[in-house]
Design an enzyme around this catalytic site. Structure first.
Site, PDB file in Angstrom:
ATOM      1  N   GLU A  46       0.821  -1.202   0.000  1.00 10.05           N
ATOM      2  CA  GLU A  46       0.000   0.000   0.000  1.00 10.05           C
ATOM      3  C   GLU A  46       0.861   1.259   0.000  1.00 10.05           C
ATOM      4  O   GLU A  46       0.559   2.226  -0.713  1.00 10.05           O
ATOM      5  CB  GLU A  46      -0.931   0.003   1.216  1.00 10.05           C
ATOM      6  CG  GLU A  46      -2.064  -1.001   1.136  1.00 10.05           C
ATOM      7  CD  GLU A  46      -3.028  -0.714   0.006  1.00 10.05           C
ATOM      8  OE1 GLU A  46      -3.238   0.474  -0.322  1.00 10.05           O
ATOM      9  OE2 GLU A  46      -3.568  -1.683  -0.570  1.00 10.05           O
ATOM     10  N   GLN A  51       0.975   6.846  -5.591  1.00  6.27           N
ATOM     11  CA  GLN A  51       1.514   7.625  -6.708  1.00  6.27           C
ATOM     12  C   GLN A  51       2.495   6.836  -7.581  1.00  6.27           C
ATOM     13  O   GLN A  51       3.338   7.414  -8.256  1.00  6.27           O
ATOM     14  CB  GLN A  51       2.195   8.912  -6.207  1.00  6.27           C
ATOM     15  CG  GLN A  51       1.226   9.876  -5.541  1.00  6.27           C
ATOM     16  CD  GLN A  51       1.894  11.173  -5.160  1.00  6.27           C
ATOM     17  OE1 GLN A  51       3.013  11.180  -4.644  1.00  6.27           O
ATOM     18  NE2 GLN A  51       1.225  12.268  -5.411  1.00  6.27           N
ATOM     19  N   TYR A 131      -6.791   6.172   4.588  1.00 12.76           N
ATOM     20  CA  TYR A 131      -6.951   5.281   3.440  1.00 12.76           C
ATOM     21  C   TYR A 131      -6.093   4.026   3.595  1.00 12.76           C
ATOM     22  O   TYR A 131      -6.569   2.901   3.432  1.00 12.76           O
ATOM     23  CB  TYR A 131      -6.598   5.999   2.130  1.00 12.76           C
ATOM     24  CG  TYR A 131      -6.674   5.064   0.948  1.00 12.76           C
ATOM     25  CD1 TYR A 131      -7.890   4.822   0.308  1.00 12.76           C
ATOM     26  CD2 TYR A 131      -5.543   4.385   0.490  1.00 12.76           C
ATOM     27  CE1 TYR A 131      -7.978   3.931  -0.749  1.00 12.76           C
ATOM     28  CE2 TYR A 131      -5.623   3.496  -0.561  1.00 12.76           C
ATOM     29  CZ  TYR A 131      -6.837   3.275  -1.180  1.00 12.76           C
ATOM     30  OH  TYR A 131      -6.914   2.377  -2.223  1.00 12.76           O
ATOM     31  N   ASP A 149     -11.350   5.546  -3.185  1.00 13.74           N
ATOM     32  CA  ASP A 149     -10.218   6.201  -3.819  1.00 13.74           C
ATOM     33  C   ASP A 149     -10.711   6.849  -5.112  1.00 13.74           C
ATOM     34  O   ASP A 149     -11.912   6.876  -5.400  1.00 13.74           O
ATOM     35  CB  ASP A 149      -9.063   5.225  -4.052  1.00 13.74           C
ATOM     36  CG  ASP A 149      -9.378   4.141  -5.077  1.00 13.74           C
ATOM     37  OD1 ASP A 149     -10.529   4.097  -5.591  1.00 13.74           O
ATOM     38  OD2 ASP A 149      -8.484   3.333  -5.374  1.00 13.74           O
ATOM     39  N   CYS A 208     -17.793  -4.982 -18.218  1.00 21.12           N
ATOM     40  CA  CYS A 208     -18.214  -4.357 -16.961  1.00 21.12           C
ATOM     41  C   CYS A 208     -19.504  -4.999 -16.447  1.00 21.12           C
ATOM     42  O   CYS A 208     -20.506  -5.057 -17.164  1.00 21.12           O
ATOM     43  CB  CYS A 208     -18.419  -2.864 -17.158  1.00 21.12           C
ATOM     44  SG  CYS A 208     -19.089  -2.047 -15.684  1.00 21.12           S
TER      45      CYS A 208
END
Length: 306
Positions: A46, A51, A131, A149, A208
């Site tokens: 994590e 980024q 988070y 997120d 999806c």
């Protein structure tokens, strides 16, 4: 139904949940941290993923765990080695490596080697925000809340017209997550945002599972909340910080005019990228506890902080 419900009342929540979980379990990206419930290994993944593209994280994660396989081994490591590894792997801001090292020390010294199991408990670890704490609680202990997120916001906004408001996203995500199933649910909804409901959607191509209910699929309007983009790495301050750490790993200490050319090829002592610029960069690193500066008789020298 709760008066605070965000999702439209006509949405069949149970059908939505079942469709997503079945889609995820049938086929998903095979990241190695999805195959473990070890909280240390998940915490490392994590922190690395912040980024940084997930495909780039895999090799770094495996190398990191090969070198420091447990919280105990990381806590015993020299901080400069951990920071140096982080810099070499181009994993972003090096203070995350320092925080991870300190968190490992907390696990050993304050928690007798056992990770807290709840989001609130995990936030007591250095550098672990809401988070990351929730993700570790979810994926290690199946005891987290609904993850929200950027990808999840995009999915909820498009599929169910959830307004672009953090509180609304939190409520909608919580409404959808099955009780006691945070591990599979949070993985599944993040996977949906990562491979099907990207900025440029791939609804049919990715199969999806929410096309039946999705407002965006029905209307063709795939607008979504703004998505922050990661700044370019090449030439960035983040890259320059990494070069400083790499150079100081190689040498015990360096004077500014010896260090400068190793950071930028266009370094000139009195130029735009000269001593003043380098001092600013080093001052930031010193504030993060990564380097220290010492004024000698002839020049200022920099070294990694032990």
């Amino acid at each position: 139904m709760s008066e605070d419900a965000v999702l439209p009342p006509e949405v069949d929540r149970e059908a939505v949940r079942t469709a997503l979980v079945e889609w995820y379990e049938a086929d998903h990206r095979a990241f190695p941290w999805r195959e473990t419930d070890d909280p240390y290994e998940i915490l490392v993944s994590e922190v690395m993923s912040q980024q940084t593209q997930l495909d780039r994280v895999v090799d770094a994660w495996e190398a990191f765990l090969g070198r420091w396989p447990t919280a105990e081994s990381l806590a015993d490591a020299d901080r400069s080695e951990v920071v140096g590894f982080w810099s070499d792997q181009r994993l972003g801001y090096n203070n995350r490596a320092r925080y991870l090292h300190e968190a490992a020390g907390q696990i050993v010294d304050e928690f007798d080697g056992e990770f807290p199991r709840t989001p609130d408990g995990l936030q007591s670890l250095m550098g672990v925000g809401p988070y990351t704490a929730n993700a570790v609680a979810s994926f290690a202990f199946n005891a987290g809340d609904a993850v929200v997120d950027t990808n999840v916001k995009r999915v909820l906004h498009r599929a169910f017209s959830v307004p672009d408001d953090d509180a609304a996203f939190e409520r909608a995500a919580s409404e959808l997550m099955p009780a006691g199933d945070s591990r599979v649910w949070n993985n599944a909804i993040m996977e949906l945002g990562g491979v099907a409901c990207e900025q440029v959607p791939r609804c049919d191509e990715a199969g999806c599972p929410w096309r039946t209910w999705c407002d965006a699929y029905e209307t063709g309007d795939f607008t979504a909340p703004d998505v922050p983009t990661q700044p370019a790495f090449e030439g960035s301050r983040r890259q320059m910080r990494g070069r400083v750490i790499s150079a100081l790993k190689e040498y015990d200490e360096l004077a500014l005019d010896e260090l400068g050319p190793r950071v930028r090829v266009d370094y000139t002592p009195d130029g735009e990228y000269g001593r003043e610029w380098l001092r600013g960069l080093l001052s930031d690193l010193a504030d993060d506890g990564l380097v220290e500066l010492a004024d000698g008789d002839d020049a200022t020298v920099a070294r990694l902080r032990a």
